[in-house]
Design a protein around this motif. Structure first.
Motif, PDB file in Angstrom:
ATOM      1  N   ALA A   1       0.831  -1.204   0.000  1.00 37.53           N
ATOM      2  CA  ALA A   1       0.000   0.000   0.000  1.00 37.53           C
ATOM      3  C   ALA A   1       0.866   1.254   0.000  1.00 37.53           C
ATOM      4  O   ALA A   1       0.541   2.239  -0.664  1.00 37.53           O
TER       5      ALA A   1
ATOM      6  N   LYS B   1     -18.992   6.292  -7.022  1.00 37.26           N
ATOM      7  CA  LYS B   1     -17.549   6.028  -6.901  1.00 37.26           C
ATOM      8  C   LYS B   1     -16.829   7.206  -6.254  1.00 37.26           C
ATOM      9  O   LYS B   1     -16.001   7.033  -5.362  1.00 37.26           O
TER      10      LYS B   1
ATOM     11  N   ALA C   1     -14.839   7.086  -2.768  1.00 32.76           N
ATOM     12  CA  ALA C   1     -13.418   7.415  -2.647  1.00 32.76           C
ATOM     13  C   ALA C   1     -13.211   8.489  -1.597  1.00 32.76           C
ATOM     14  O   ALA C   1     -12.283   8.426  -0.791  1.00 32.76           O
TER      15      ALA C   1
ATOM     16  N   ALA D   1     -13.470   6.951   1.764  1.00 33.53           N
ATOM     17  CA  ALA D   1     -12.305   6.124   2.104  1.00 33.53           C
ATOM     18  C   ALA D   1     -11.151   6.980   2.600  1.00 33.53           C
ATOM     19  O   ALA D   1     -10.343   6.535   3.412  1.00 33.53           O
TER      20      ALA D   1
ATOM     21  N   PHE E   1      -3.711   2.431   3.878  1.00 35.68           N
ATOM     22  CA  PHE E   1      -4.673   1.390   3.507  1.00 35.68           C
ATOM     23  C   PHE E   1      -5.936   2.052   2.969  1.00 35.68           C
ATOM     24  O   PHE E   1      -6.473   1.652   1.929  1.00 35.68           O
ATOM     25  N   GLY E   2      -6.410   3.077   3.668  1.00 40.87           N
ATOM     26  CA  GLY E   2      -7.601   3.784   3.228  1.00 40.87           C
ATOM     27  C   GLY E   2      -7.395   4.470   1.896  1.00 40.87           C
ATOM     28  O   GLY E   2      -8.249   4.426   1.015  1.00 40.87           O
TER      29      GLY E   2
ATOM     30  N   ALA F   1      -5.271   3.607  -0.413  1.00 39.57           N
ATOM     31  CA  ALA F   1      -5.188   2.577  -1.454  1.00 39.57           C
ATOM     32  C   ALA F   1      -6.590   2.147  -1.872  1.00 39.57           C
ATOM     33  O   ALA F   1      -6.863   1.946  -3.058  1.00 39.57           O
ATOM     34  N   ILE F   2      -7.500   2.042  -0.889  1.00 42.62           N
ATOM     35  CA  ILE F   2      -8.884   1.675  -1.216  1.00 42.62           C
ATOM     36  C   ILE F   2      -9.522   2.746  -2.079  1.00 42.62           C
ATOM     37  O   ILE F   2     -10.216   2.450  -3.052  1.00 42.62           O
ATOM     38  N   ALA F   3      -9.259   4.028  -1.741  1.00 44.41           N
ATOM     39  CA  ALA F   3      -9.810   5.114  -2.545  1.00 44.41           C
ATOM     40  C   ALA F   3      -9.316   5.015  -3.988  1.00 44.41           C
ATOM     41  O   ALA F   3     -10.092   5.147  -4.936  1.00 44.41           O
TER      42      ALA F   3
ATOM     43  N   LEU G   1      -8.271   2.333  -5.506  1.00 48.13           N
ATOM     44  CA  LEU G   1      -8.874   1.159  -6.136  1.00 48.13           C
ATOM     45  C   LEU G   1     -10.273   1.481  -6.621  1.00 48.13           C
ATOM     46  O   LEU G   1     -10.651   1.133  -7.739  1.00 48.13           O
ATOM     47  N   ILE G   2     -11.051   2.177  -5.769  1.00 45.63           N
ATOM     48  CA  ILE G   2     -12.423   2.515  -6.156  1.00 45.63           C
ATOM     49  C   ILE G   2     -12.414   3.407  -7.397  1.00 45.63           C
ATOM     50  O   ILE G   2     -13.159   3.197  -8.341  1.00 45.63           O
TER      51      ILE G   2
END
Lengths: 243, 75
Positions: A180, B7, B11, B14, B63-64, B66-68, B70-71
């Motif tokens: 990450a 989306k 994001a 996130a 981590f958050g 990265a999720i944003a 990804l979304i």
């Protein structure tokens, strides 16, 4: 005016030399190429650095000695004397991640550690290795790791599952942390680079931020290699000394 | 609500994870300054742990982030 920003394009894997064994794709990709470069550079640093074995080290030798002593110190303070035999493993891990991270910072190269499968493979090796070391060293006694001492029995019902869970998610946290960090850092660089390219003369501001971000990324690249290595040491120490 | 705007909202949500990372990093370095101010001789011993703590705290926020990403860019 709008240049389309595709910040995740830099992570695509391209086949440099297509190669198939049966139905398995074993092509030599750009990721594999960067890994080869990292391994060659590390080997060259250590081999050339220690070739002369001068009493007063030159530049290369002191670089090799510094990296050796840094990791040796880390293993010594975190694992203790029992960790001496695992020094080569930790040293290899640290140098590989450090070089992979730094090579990824070169523009238009490829960041190997931004692939979750690479970091997960490294973390899985650590996890399986540490578990095997613990079982070989302590046998059945290794399970004491999950039972904290001096805790009343009713609380154990709660604590043992927590300890067990936190042990089992180690490979995931270890790999996702590195992945990450690299993914977010490089995506951020690409996004600010895209801003700078698309807004003309005002682009000098995102460009300035980008320069600062590159400095941050250099710090993060070294820090994440250090964190990966030191957590490996702590896990090893858990398995060897059974806290 | 159509998918594109959902989306964007996702994001944005996130990225709230970065609040925690900010608090954590601030805590780590304030504790470092506190301890070094009290006992400057301890700086060499304390600093590596501070940077370890910084990296660990920063990772949780990422981590958050990265999720944003990804979304926004993968799905």
């Amino acid at each position: 005016m709008a240049i389309e920003i595709r910040p995740l394009e830099q992570f695509t894997i391209e086949r440099l030399i297509p190669l198939h064994i049966g139905s398995v794709d074993v092509s030599y990709t750009n990721a594999a190429f960067l890994m080869t470069v990292a391994v060659v550079l590390i080997t060259a640093l250590i081999m050339l650095g220690t070739r002369k074995r001068a009493l007063v080290p030159g530049r290369w030798q002191s670089l090799a000695e510094m990296s050796y002593e840094f990791v040796a110190d880390m293993v010594e303070t975190n694992v203790g004397h029992g960790g001496r035999e695992f020094f080569p493993f930790v040293f290899t891990l640290f140098m590989f991640i450090l070089f992979a991270n730094f090579l990824g910072l070169i523009p238009y190269s490829y960041t190997v550690t931004s692939q979750i499968i690479v970091t997960f493979a490294l973390a899985a090796v650590v996890f399986i290795g540490v578990t095997i070391v613990g079982i070989v060293k302590h046998g059945f006694h290794f399970l004491r790791l999950f039972v904290p001492q001096g805790v009343p029995a009713p609380l154990l019902l709660l604590l043992v599952p927590i300890e067990l869970l936190s042990y089992c998610i180690r490979p995931f946290t270890l790999s996702i942390r590195l992945f990450a960090n690299m993914l977010a850092g490089h995506t951020m660089l690409a996004i600010f680079g895209g801003f700078a390219a698309s807004i003309g003369l005002l682009g000098i501001f995102p460009l300035g931020i980008n320069i600062l971000l590159v400095a941050l990324e250099v710090l993060v690249a070294a820090l994440q290699a250090y964190v990966f290595a030191i957590l490996t040491c702590l896990y090893l120490s858990d398995a060897i000394n059974l806290h | 609500m159509d998918l594109a705007s959902a989306k964007m909202i996702g994001a944005g949500l996130a990225c709230i994870a970065l609040v925690g990372a900010g608090i954590g990093i601030g805590n780590v370095f304030s504790a470092l300054i506190n301890s070094v101010a009290r006992n400057p001789a301890a700086q060499g011993q304390v600093q590596p742990f501070a940077f370890l703590g910084f990296a660990l705290a920063e990772a949780t926020g990422l981590f958050g982030l990265a999720i944003a990403f990804l979304i926004l860019f993968v799905f």
